[in-house]
Design an enzyme around this catalytic site. Structure first.
Site, mmCIF file in Angstrom:
data_model
loop_
_atom_site.group_PDB
_atom_site.id
_atom_site.type_symbol
_atom_site.label_atom_id
_atom_site.label_comp_id
_atom_site.label_asym_id
_atom_site.label_seq_id
_atom_site.Cartn_x
_atom_site.Cartn_y
_atom_site.Cartn_z
ATOM 1 N N ARG A 51 32.805 -27.314 71.897
ATOM 2 C CA ARG A 51 32.122 -26.393 70.983
ATOM 3 C C ARG A 51 32.230 -26.906 69.554
ATOM 4 O O ARG A 51 31.301 -26.777 68.763
ATOM 5 C CB ARG A 51 32.716 -24.976 71.086
ATOM 6 C CG ARG A 51 32.188 -24.036 69.980
ATOM 7 C CD ARG A 51 32.554 -22.587 70.220
ATOM 8 N NE ARG A 51 33.935 -22.370 70.584
ATOM 9 C CZ ARG A 51 34.973 -22.417 69.735
ATOM 10 N NH1 ARG A 51 34.797 -22.693 68.465
ATOM 11 N NH2 ARG A 51 36.195 -22.181 70.186
ATOM 12 N N TYR A 103 7.475 -16.126 62.281
ATOM 13 C CA TYR A 103 7.644 -16.043 63.739
ATOM 14 C C TYR A 103 8.293 -14.706 64.126
ATOM 15 O O TYR A 103 9.216 -14.233 63.450
ATOM 16 C CB TYR A 103 8.502 -17.225 64.215
ATOM 17 C CG TYR A 103 9.010 -17.097 65.627
ATOM 18 C CD1 TYR A 103 8.127 -16.978 66.697
ATOM 19 C CD2 TYR A 103 10.368 -17.089 65.896
ATOM 20 C CE1 TYR A 103 8.589 -16.851 67.994
ATOM 21 C CE2 TYR A 103 10.847 -16.975 67.187
ATOM 22 C CZ TYR A 103 9.949 -16.842 68.236
ATOM 23 O OH TYR A 103 10.416 -16.712 69.516
ATOM 24 N N ASP A 175 11.457 -23.468 57.719
ATOM 25 C CA ASP A 175 11.199 -23.714 59.135
ATOM 26 C C ASP A 175 10.144 -24.816 59.219
ATOM 27 O O ASP A 175 8.993 -24.626 58.824
ATOM 28 C CB ASP A 175 10.701 -22.429 59.804
ATOM 29 C CG ASP A 175 10.534 -22.578 61.314
ATOM 30 O OD1 ASP A 175 10.235 -23.697 61.774
ATOM 31 O OD2 ASP A 175 10.668 -21.565 62.038
ATOM 32 N N LYS A 200 10.019 -27.277 70.693
ATOM 33 C CA LYS A 200 8.597 -27.536 70.489
ATOM 34 C C LYS A 200 8.320 -29.036 70.355
ATOM 35 O O LYS A 200 8.634 -29.794 71.257
ATOM 36 C CB LYS A 200 8.105 -26.748 69.266
ATOM 37 C CG LYS A 200 8.585 -25.277 69.228
ATOM 38 C CD LYS A 200 8.133 -24.454 70.414
ATOM 39 C CE LYS A 200 8.297 -22.964 70.234
ATOM 40 N NZ LYS A 200 9.652 -22.449 70.079
#
Length: 393
Positions: A51, A103, A175, A200
């Site tokens: 992690r 978004y 973004d 994406k």
């Protein structure tokens, strides 16, 4: 010749992780270990628990940092995990100025989660710099930019808004999912944090969910790295490897898909059943000049509004080539319905205020021959014009 002399296209393939130094393997090794043996009681090695750091994930983080021309990259389990962790840089009592047609997942995070922690927000039309300035308050600590915006493809002047943020003592988040560093580099325009849904275009094959963040300032990187470790929404090693594999073809995919988007946008603009086309590559787009000035292209995503919901439904039921699905940026063209997909989290009245109607479609152009997509669209529109409304398949 230094690596800085190479083009972006070459850097996608020839970077510090082009081969494994231990074996010469021309692929980043996938290190599945969750924990790492420490040979010294008082001095641990670079990795202790995955992690906190994993060599496979770190390779992707190094690569995206170089491509965005930042100093530190961070890989998350999804785009929303990256965005949410960036928002954790804020504290109770802070205020955010944010793009109005953002978004839907980001809208939900701001309006349904951050508000519970007393972090306020103001949505603004980021194309209007005076509105952005007017929205800034004494407690504004971040300005969040999505450009081109989703789904109406509005273009924000990144440098101008980042300047407003700096004067206010606020961070600027951008973004960059739609354009990627292949076409736009917000850090070089003054942004503090660049965010991606790597699901994406960066990975590009509809087979992984991932998020990335990149920063330039080392102190900010330390803060974001601490939050990533604390929040824990890190990207798994298999998914990190898939994103790295996808990145190798980013330039050629973006080039082909963008050319297709330009051609399809021009075609749709001439169709009588199409009410409006949203694509910053069109000369009559309101922010066409800004887009040309701050990026190398308009990208491969466009939206278009049909004349009625009945025509929209018939069109979706008739076209054959695009998949009708959530998401974008893949090798196959994806047709999406923002009102019920990407922006379903946004209430109907908020969608209507922003112009996200029930007859609006978003198209992410893939790697098909764009002429085939146009033939497919044309056949559907001709049949609809003849009154041959098609029921759901």
């Amino acid at each position: 010749m230094t690596d800085h002399d190479f083009s972006f296209e070459t850097k996608l393939l020839h970077n510090q992780h082009k081969f494994d130094p231990a074996t010469g393997g021309v692929s980043v090794p996938i290190q599945h270990a969750s924990t790492f043996h420490q040979s010294d009681i008082d001095q641990f090695g670079k990795y202790d628990y995955s992690r906190s750091g994993n060599p496979t994930r770190e390779a992707l983080e190094d690569i995206i940092a170089e491509l965005e021309e930042g100093t530190h990259g961070f890989a998350f389990s999804s785009g929303m995990a990256a965005i949410s962790t960036a928002f954790l840089l804020l504290s109770a009592g802070d205020h955010i100025v944010i793009s109005e047609d953002v978004y839907g997942g980001t809208f939900r995070m701001v309006t349904s989660v951050l508000n519970r922690f007393n972090i306020e927000h103001t949505f603004v039309d980021m194309t209007d710099l005076e509105s952005v300035k007017a929205a800034v308050q004494p407690n504004t600590k971040a300005i969040y930019i999505e450009t081109p915006s989703n789904p109406l493809l509005k273009v924000t002047d990144i440098q101008a808004v980042c300047d407003i943020a700096k004067k206010a003592g606020a961070l600027s988040f951008v973004d960059n999912t739609f354009l990627t560093p292949a076409l736009q580099k917000p850090l070089n325009l003054g942004a503090d944090v660049v965010l991606h849904s790597a699901t994406k275009f960066l990975s590009g094959h509809s087979d992984v969910v991932a998020g990335l963040a990149v920063v330039k300032d080392p102190e900010l990187a330390a803060r974001l790295g601490s939050l990533q470790n604390s929040f824990g929404a890190v990207l798994g090693v298999q998914d990190a490897w898939l994103v790295m594999r996808g990145l190798k073809t980013l330039s050629v995919r973006m080039e082909h898909s963008q050319k297709g988007a330009e051609k399809i946008a021009a075609y749709l603009k001439e169709q009588p059943l199409v009410k409006k086309v949203y694509y910053p590559g069109l000369a009559d787009h309101p922010q066409h000049a800004i887009q040309k000035g701050q990026s190398l292209g308009a990208g491969a995503v466009l939206s278009f509004e049909l004349e009625s919901e009945e025509i929209f439904r018939s069109f979706v039921n008739t076209v054959e080539l695009p998949v009708f699905a959530v998401s974008l940026g893949a090798v196959e063209s994806i047709l999406s319905y923002p009102a019920k997909m990407s922006h379903a989290a946004m209430p109907a009245d908020e969608r209507e205020k922003r112009g996200i109607t029930n007859s609006l479609l978003r198209l992410s152009v893939g790697l098909e021959n764009p002429d085939d997509l146009i033939k497919d669209f044309d056949a559907a529109l001709v049949n609809i014009a003849k009154g041959e409304v098609i029921a759901a398949k």
